[in-house]
Design an enzyme around this catalytic site. Structure first.
Site, PDB file in Angstrom:
ATOM      1  CG  ASP A 276      -2.136   0.880   1.063  1.00  0.00           C
ATOM      2  OD1 ASP A 276      -3.150   0.657   1.727  1.00  0.00           O
ATOM      3  OD2 ASP A 276      -2.058   1.823   0.243  1.00  0.00           O
TER       4      ASP A 276
ATOM      5  CD  GLU B 287      -6.450   5.699   3.092  1.00  0.00           C
ATOM      6  OE1 GLU B 287      -6.199   6.068   1.946  1.00  0.00           O
ATOM      7  OE2 GLU B 287      -5.585   5.236   3.847  1.00  0.00           O
TER       8      GLU B 287
HETATM    9  C1  GLC Z   1      -4.237   4.407   0.167  1.00  0.00           C
HETATM   10  C2  GLC Z   1      -5.168   3.280   0.499  1.00  0.00           C
HETATM   11  C3  GLC Z   1      -5.348   2.301  -0.617  1.00  0.00           C
HETATM   12  C4  GLC Z   1      -5.189   2.980  -1.953  1.00  0.00           C
HETATM   13  C5  GLC Z   1      -3.765   3.491  -2.057  1.00  0.00           C
HETATM   14  C6  GLC Z   1      -3.540   4.271  -3.353  1.00  0.00           C
HETATM   15  O1  GLC Z   1      -3.486   4.781   1.277  1.00  0.00           O
HETATM   16  O2  GLC Z   1      -4.921   2.552   1.694  1.00  0.00           O
HETATM   17  O3  GLC Z   1      -6.648   1.716  -0.463  1.00  0.00           O
HETATM   18  O4  GLC Z   1      -5.442   2.061  -3.001  1.00  0.00           O
HETATM   19  O5  GLC Z   1      -3.403   4.300  -0.963  1.00  0.00           O
HETATM   20  O6  GLC Z   1      -4.307   5.442  -3.352  1.00  0.00           O
END
Ligand code: GLC
Length: 609
Positions: free
Chosen positions: A308, A499
């Site tokens: 991530d 988030e």
């Molecule tokens: C974020 C998220 C993830 C996302 C990634 C790219 O922090 O946790 O779900 O796909 O970054 O944006």
């Protein structure tokens, strides 16, 4: 004669040797056109094998790095053989239209095709409820609403529309679906999951994955694993619960949280994203047992695993190089390093030189990544196959699917008989979420945290006006005239969030992520002494127990997206309610995660006309 003959012979031999070498050199270079990996008549396996044997270590390492568009110029993508580029939330080309996106991605692809072996990049975005980062895209209800709709054909139609709108922009990698089995509604990502029921999560996510990938777009099962099972107070990055720790025995992990991943793998999912969170105190990004032994070994996942956003920075280690080594040796194949992509490349090179990451591990990672690129047809169409687009970006057909999703996701939780409303009645519409497409869309819309000034779309208020105006009805928004109304509709809700910023420990209507003007609007409605129909626009249940008695009807609309007219259509009775709760609705805030005696409405609850 002899001497002369010998000279001629040796001259002949050396010339033919030079020609042979030269030809061979020339064949090798011009041979690229005839190289197996360039020929789509060969299987992906054969093409990968041929290609990987031609790649040097720099080209292999570049494939394992995903950089953010804001920190990577096309020329750098070329120089460093970058394998993937992403847009984080809100990171768009200046011209945030399909044309602007295609032009931007073309620049990266052109630079990649100019590399020695011409391996295309794969461009990724969070198209989590439509192609939501692009201006004027059709934005669907977030997954918690789709869980309430629980409609397989609708899921497939949503995936088709999302795919067509992505193909209009050249994006072929979607960081979706989130297959979290959400357990605690205080979590800011609760709405990104379909609900609490494992079977429902499995069913809806696998349909979405299959349909999206049928358009040559890679789906991502995320966030591996038990991202929705963390405990309140264990959050990371300053959050309360997001990125926290899930205390869970392996046997429970295997019989619960792992099931949606098994289903996703059966559906052929091309990518799995690792969760920021931990299990029993061990960060998922450093958990080789989870990623390599279970996901790749036991479950046989053949796609690639991506970290991530800077997720490897959470790995306990003395420096970044160590974090890179631990992550890759745990089984992560592509590193989402939006800003530190250069440091990542050098860390990988040093690690390989020092033998800290084996060449076999590099080859395994690169093989997985290349297999996906060949499977998607990127070597033939590096912007995706636009021939698969049936209806245009933000077309009427696409909006119809989104409006259907709105109507099927709404849940009727109380109705004393006031609904359906008569189309010719006088309705006073009020409330902080009545006239905001931005609030209807919520997080992950244009910007990471959503954009309350979101541009196009139909608000809930617009929907009432459109229907009333052609049926002799009156929609009142001026409090001074509210006394003329037969009924009051109050639209309350939550701020936009994404988030951990949406982690909320107090789920009342007047604090945390609740909109400031909820209570004011409800109090004003109460003073009017008219029947009150309350609609809530939110990413999760909130505590409404003490207010419910004041309402003639109550509808949870979730985060319905751009096609808000669907709400009015159902309230006027054009369509019946279909939505059933895919989550448990708590009575009060004290016993969360929800306990037996704290249930106001159970999973599966939802009324009809
Ligand atoms: C974020 C998220 C993830 C996302 C990634 C790219 O922090 O946790 O779900 O796909 O970054 O944006």
């Amino acid at each position: 004669m002899q001497k002369k003959g010998k000279r001629i012979l040796s001259l002949f031999l050396s010339v033919s040797f030079i020609l042979a070498v030269g030809c061979d050199k020339v064949n090798k270079d011009t041979g690229l056109e005839k190289a197996i990996y360039k020929d789509k008549n060969y299987t992906a396996e054969k093409r990968v094998k041929d290609l990987i044997n031609r790649m040097n270590i720099d080209e292999k390492i570049g494939q394992m790095v995903q950089a953010e568009r804001g920190s990577l110029k096309p020329a750098e993508a070329l120089k460093y053989n970058i394998g993937s580029v992403l847009s984080g939330g809100g990171s768009t080309p200046t011209d945030n239209s399909p044309k602007g996106w295609t032009e931007m991605i073309k620049q990266y692809q052109q630079s990649e095709t100019n590399t020695r072996l011409g391996i295309p990049i794969i461009y990724g975005v969070d198209a989590v409820h439509g192609h939501n980062i692009v201006k004027d895209a059709v934005v669907f209800p977030h997954n918690i609403g789709l869980g309430a709709a629980n409609d397989i054909k609708l899921m497939k139609d949503i995936a088709s529309v999302t795919a067509e709108e992505m193909l209009s922009t050249g994006v072929t990698y979607d960081f979706a679906p989130c297959i979290a089995v959400a357990k605690d509604l205080r979590w800011g990502r609760y709405y990104e999951g379909y609900g609490e029921d494992l079977e429902l999560v499995k069913k809806l996510s696998s349909e979405y994955i299959k349909q999206l990938q049928s358009y040559g777009i890679a789906a991502t099962a995320k966030h591996f694993i038990a991202d929705g099972g963390t405990s309140w107070g264990t959050g990371d990055s300053g959050y309360k619960i997001d990125q926290g720790d899930a205390k869970i025995k392996e046997e429970d992990l295997l019989k619960e949280e792992m099931l949606p991943y098994e289903e996703a793998i059966k559906s052929g999912v091309k990518s799995v994203m690792v969760s920021f969170s931990s299990i029993n105190g061990v960060k998922n990004h450093s958990n080789k047992h989870l990623i390599t032994d279970l996901l790749k070994g036991k479950l046989g996942f053949k796609g690639f695993v991506i970290s991530d956003w800077e997720g490897i920075h959470h790995i306990p280690a003395s420096n970044f190089k160590e974090q890179v080594v631990t992550a890759v040796n745990s089984g992560i194949d592509m590193l989402m390093e939006p800003n530190q992509w250069k440091e990542t490349i050098s860390a990988l090179k040093v690690a390989v030189d020092q033998g800290k990451i084996s060449k076999e591990r590099i080859d395994d990672a690169v093989t997985r990544i290349l297999m996906v690129k060949f499977d998607l047809g990127l070597f033939e169409n590096n912007l995706g196959d636009s021939n698969l687009i049936k209806n245009g970006f933000a077309s009427t057909e696409h909006k119809k699917v989104a409006e259907e999703a709105v109507m099927k996701s709404m849940v009727l939780l109380k109705n004393d008989g006031i609904l359906p409303l008569k189309k010719n009645s006088k309705i006073y519409v009020n409330g902080p979420a009545a006239n905001s497409v931005g609030l209807q869309c919520g997080g992950w819309t244009i910007d990471w945290q959503g954009n309350e000034r979101q541009t196009s779309g139909v608000t809930i208020l617009d929907g009432f006006k459109n229907i009333a105006s052609s049926n002799g009805g009156t929609i009142i928004t001026d409090i001074a005239k509210a006394g003329e109304a037969d009924v009051t509709v109050v639209v309350i809700g939550e701020k936009s969030y994404a988030e951990g910023k949406g982690d909320d420990g107090d789920l009342g209507l007047d604090n945390g992520m609740a909109l400031e003007k909820n209570i004011e609007a409800l109090n004003q409605a109460k003073k009017l002494n008219k029947p009150i129909v309350t609609i809530m626009v939110s990413g999760r249940p909130r505590i409404i127990s003490d207010k419910l008695k004041d309402w003639a009807a109550f509808i949870e609309a979730w985060l319905p997206g751009t096609e808000g007219e669907g709400i009015a259509k159902v309230i006027y009775g054009d369509e019946n309610f279909k939505g059933k709760l895919s989550v448990t609705w708590p009575k009060n805030n004290s016993k969360l995660p929800i306990e037996e005696d704290n249930v106001l409405f159970p999973i599966g609850y939802g009324l009809k006309y």
